[in-house]
Motif scaffolding. Structure first.
Motif, PDB file in Angstrom:
ATOM      1  N   LYS A 148       0.941  -1.204   0.044  1.00  0.00           N
ATOM      2  CA  LYS A 148      -0.082  -0.108   0.187  1.00  0.00           C
ATOM      3  C   LYS A 148       0.933   1.332   0.060  1.00  0.00           C
ATOM      4  O   LYS A 148       0.668   2.088  -0.820  1.00  0.00           O
ATOM      5  N   GLY A 149       1.782   1.262   1.045  1.00  0.00           N
ATOM      6  CA  GLY A 149       2.939   2.589   0.932  1.00  0.00           C
ATOM      7  C   GLY A 149       3.716   2.637  -0.352  1.00  0.00           C
ATOM      8  O   GLY A 149       3.764   3.908  -0.888  1.00  0.00           O
ATOM      9  N   ALA A 150       3.958   1.524  -0.793  1.00  0.00           N
ATOM     10  CA  ALA A 150       4.712   1.740  -2.167  1.00  0.00           C
ATOM     11  C   ALA A 150       3.873   2.173  -3.276  1.00  0.00           C
ATOM     12  O   ALA A 150       4.288   2.949  -4.269  1.00  0.00           O
ATOM     13  N   SER A 151       2.403   1.681  -3.281  1.00  0.00           N
ATOM     14  CA  SER A 151       1.760   2.026  -4.409  1.00  0.00           C
ATOM     15  C   SER A 151       1.564   3.731  -4.242  1.00  0.00           C
ATOM     16  O   SER A 151       1.539   4.303  -5.181  1.00  0.00           O
ATOM     17  N   GLU A 152       1.256   4.183  -3.121  1.00  0.00           N
ATOM     18  CA  GLU A 152       1.374   5.679  -2.853  1.00  0.00           C
ATOM     19  C   GLU A 152       2.678   6.333  -3.311  1.00  0.00           C
ATOM     20  O   GLU A 152       2.438   7.534  -4.003  1.00  0.00           O
ATOM     21  N   LYS A 153       3.505   5.809  -2.972  1.00  0.00           N
ATOM     22  CA  LYS A 153       4.979   6.704  -3.131  1.00  0.00           C
ATOM     23  C   LYS A 153       5.167   6.565  -4.589  1.00  0.00           C
ATOM     24  O   LYS A 153       5.511   7.316  -5.108  1.00  0.00           O
ATOM     25  N   ARG A 154       4.939   5.347  -5.452  1.00  0.00           N
ATOM     26  CA  ARG A 154       5.228   5.434  -6.888  1.00  0.00           C
ATOM     27  C   ARG A 154       4.201   6.534  -7.558  1.00  0.00           C
ATOM     28  O   ARG A 154       4.525   7.281  -8.317  1.00  0.00           O
ATOM     29  N   ALA A 155       2.944   6.691  -6.987  1.00  0.00           N
ATOM     30  CA  ALA A 155       2.133   7.773  -7.647  1.00  0.00           C
ATOM     31  C   ALA A 155       2.881   9.151  -7.313  1.00  0.00           C
ATOM     32  O   ALA A 155       2.621   9.914  -8.468  1.00  0.00           O
ATOM     33  N   GLU A 156       3.471   9.177  -6.593  1.00  0.00           N
ATOM     34  CA  GLU A 156       4.186  10.766  -6.110  1.00  0.00           C
ATOM     35  C   GLU A 156       5.340  10.593  -7.085  1.00  0.00           C
ATOM     36  O   GLU A 156       5.457  11.807  -7.651  1.00  0.00           O
ATOM     37  N   LEU A 157       6.028   9.498  -7.074  1.00  0.00           N
ATOM     38  CA  LEU A 157       7.142   9.903  -7.896  1.00  0.00           C
ATOM     39  C   LEU A 157       6.934   9.899  -9.411  1.00  0.00           C
ATOM     40  O   LEU A 157       7.509  10.838 -10.069  1.00  0.00           O
ATOM     41  N   ILE A 158       5.830   9.214  -9.892  1.00  0.00           N
ATOM     42  CA  ILE A 158       5.487   9.380 -11.300  1.00  0.00           C
ATOM     43  C   ILE A 158       5.041  10.950 -11.615  1.00  0.00           C
ATOM     44  O   ILE A 158       5.285  11.263 -12.700  1.00  0.00           O
TER      45      ILE A 158
END
Length: 177
Positions: free
Chosen positions: A100-110
């Motif tokens: 869950k945390g990685a999904s949120e972080k990827r959205a920020e990074l993208i």
């Protein structure tokens, strides 16, 4: 690094650390540890693929390639061990929190480009490795009961501590502070 992104990184790391604390209270079994460690490795591989797709900075790209190579090698060893032992890793709350945390972080990074992306990626890698290394060393290795799993985690920790040092150097070199 923009203050909002830094705060989001800190919040993610705090959530993961809180998940690790709860895992300490209720010891994880070997199959949960294996699942969580494998999941963490796969998530870092995904971050690295994103960095290769977005970053034009050679230092960031080289680091990302190293993450793919090293985490894939460790995960391949984990799969070989699971196959040898003929067991199935168990999904758990910590694995789910990491995803869950990685999904949120990827959205920020993208959403980022250029130096902003590079700093966000480098800072995330530093924090991610700090939390994962602390969890592997302080919880997973002591809780693991299968000698081969304990050995795999111990060997991987040596590599992941090197990654943490490289990530810290990358943050400094990119002037992300």
């Amino acid at each position: 690094m923009p203050r909002k992104l830094l705060l989001t990184s800190v919040a993610l790391l705090t959530a993961v650390a809180a998940g690790c604390a709860s895992a300490d209270e209720k010891a994880m079994n070997d199959l949960e540890i294996a699942h969580t460690a494998y999941t963490a490795g796969n998530l870092d591989i995904r971050y690295a693929h994103l960095a290769l797709a977005v970053s034009e900075n050679q230092m960031v790209r080289d680091f990302a390639a190293t993450m793919i190579r090293d985490h894939t090698a460790v995960n391949d060893e984990a799969v070989a061990l699971i196959t040898k032992l003929n067991v199935t890793p168990q999904d758990n709350d910590l694995s789910q929190a990491l995803v869950k945390g990685a999904s949120e972080k990827r959205a920020e990074l993208i959403a980022l480009k250029g130096h902003a992306f590079d700093c966000a990626y480098a800072t995330n890698e530093l924090g991610y490795h700090q939390v994962v290394n602390q969890t592997v060393e302080g919880s997973f290795i002591p809780q693991a009961t299968v000698p081969e799993l304990k050995s795999l985690l111990s060997d991987a920790l040596v590599t992941f501590k090197v990654h943490e040092g490289h990530a810290e150097s990358m943050v400094t070199s990119l002037n992300c502070g």
